[in-house]
Design an enzyme around this catalytic site. Structure first.
Site, PDB file in Angstrom:
ATOM      1  N   HIS A 144      -6.075  -6.446  -0.058  1.00  0.00           N
ATOM      2  CA  HIS A 144      -6.736  -6.785   1.204  1.00  0.00           C
ATOM      3  C   HIS A 144      -5.984  -7.935   1.870  1.00  0.00           C
ATOM      4  CE1 HIS A 144      -9.663  -8.159   4.150  1.00  0.00           C
ATOM      5  NE2 HIS A 144      -9.398  -9.379   3.698  1.00  0.00           N
ATOM      6  N   ASN A 188      -6.671   1.127  -1.989  1.00  0.00           N
ATOM      7  CA  ASN A 188      -5.400   0.689  -1.374  1.00  0.00           C
ATOM      8  C   ASN A 188      -4.921  -0.659  -1.885  1.00  0.00           C
ATOM      9  OD1 ASN A 188      -7.321  -0.768  -0.043  1.00  0.00           O
ATOM     10  ND2 ASN A 188      -6.795  -0.067   2.011  1.00  0.00           N
ATOM     11  N   ARG A 207       0.821  -1.207   0.000  1.00  0.00           N
ATOM     12  CA  ARG A 207       0.000   0.000   0.000  1.00  0.00           C
ATOM     13  C   ARG A 207       0.862   1.267   0.000  1.00  0.00           C
ATOM     14  NH1 ARG A 207      -4.336  -2.205   4.519  1.00  0.00           N
ATOM     15  NH2 ARG A 207      -5.787  -3.201   3.069  1.00  0.00           N
TER      16      ARG A 207
END
Ligand code: ADP
Ligand code: MG
Length: 217
Positions: free
Chosen positions: A180, A177, A157
């Site tokens: 996950h 971003n 990120r």
């Protein structure tokens, strides 16, 4: 007697160590990561760390799976989304109400949940199960913190996004971003069951495991 007890202890310990070495986590390249051509880069980082990818697929998730994935009925979790937005304004000289239209953590959290559902359906995701020593924490470390502008350089990120809630929420979208990763053991278990229900999770060794986890000297 003492010897028997020792044997029991050894086998329990061996089992715990086996579980640590085979911990599984769920992670996913989100649509922005796929559309930016970052799948290979992200897989490279996971594999390079010594973790194994034991299941993987590409899909555009439906609303049902996203709603199960993000626990929108968990008030504490929703408020935490709101908190992340509010705390991200620190140092930006922006008023919370003027920027977000509210300073209510729950209300802001609900807005984020709505935009998350749109975001996650905006294109294909690459979902996977990753296994290895303390895989849950390791993959979170590779991911970096939620808000890209605050994520460390060297993390997925931090390296590939500069997004922040101040911009995202004004544009009525989720923070982009890229990636996950399950946050803890309960999330990992639920998310693996949800995304890979009834599907094969593979079992194999990496060539490097022999050197890393066997005493050869
Ligand atoms: P993480 O993905 O790091 O586990 P959360 O579970 O708190 O973070 O949030 C889920 C996702 O929701 C984030 O990855 C991000 O895409 C989005 N998100 C979180 N907080 C906000 C916010 N305040 N504004 C917009 N999007 C957010
Ligand atoms: Mg999370």
């Amino acid at each position: 007697m003492a010897k028997n007890n020792k044997q029991v202890y050894d086998s329990r310990l061996a089992k715990s160590v086996f579980n640590i070495k085979h911990q599984r986590t769920f992670c996913m390249v989100k649509p922005d990561g796929v559309m930016r051509g970052l799948v290979g880069e992200i897989l490279r980082r996971i594999e390079k760390s010594g973790l194994r990818i034991v299941a993987m697929k590409m899909l555009v998730p439906n609303q049902e799976i996203i709603k199960k994935h993000y626990p929108a009925s968990d008030e504490a979790w929703v408020k935490r989304l709101g908190d992340k937005g509010i705390s991200a304004l620190e140092g930006l000289n922006l008023d919370v109400v003027e920027t977000y239209g509210t300073d209510d953590r729950r209300e802001l959290g609900d807005m984020v949940v709505k935009s998350l559902i749109e975001y996650m359906q905006s294109g294909p995701c690459v979902a996977m199960v990753v296994e290895g020593v303390q895989a849950i924490d390791m993959v979170r470390k590779l991911a970096g913190s939620t808000i890209p502008s605050q994520a460390e350089m060297g993390t997925i990120r931090g390296d590939f996004s500069v997004d922040t809630p101040a911009v995202a929420n004004v544009e009525k979208r989720a923070i982009h971003n890229i990636f996950h990763a399950s946050e803890n053991a309960a999330e990992a278990e639920n998310e693996i069951k949800l995304w890979f229900a009834g599907e094969k999770i593979h079992d194999y060794s990496l060539a490097g495991d022999e050197v890393m986890y066997n005493k050869h000297y």
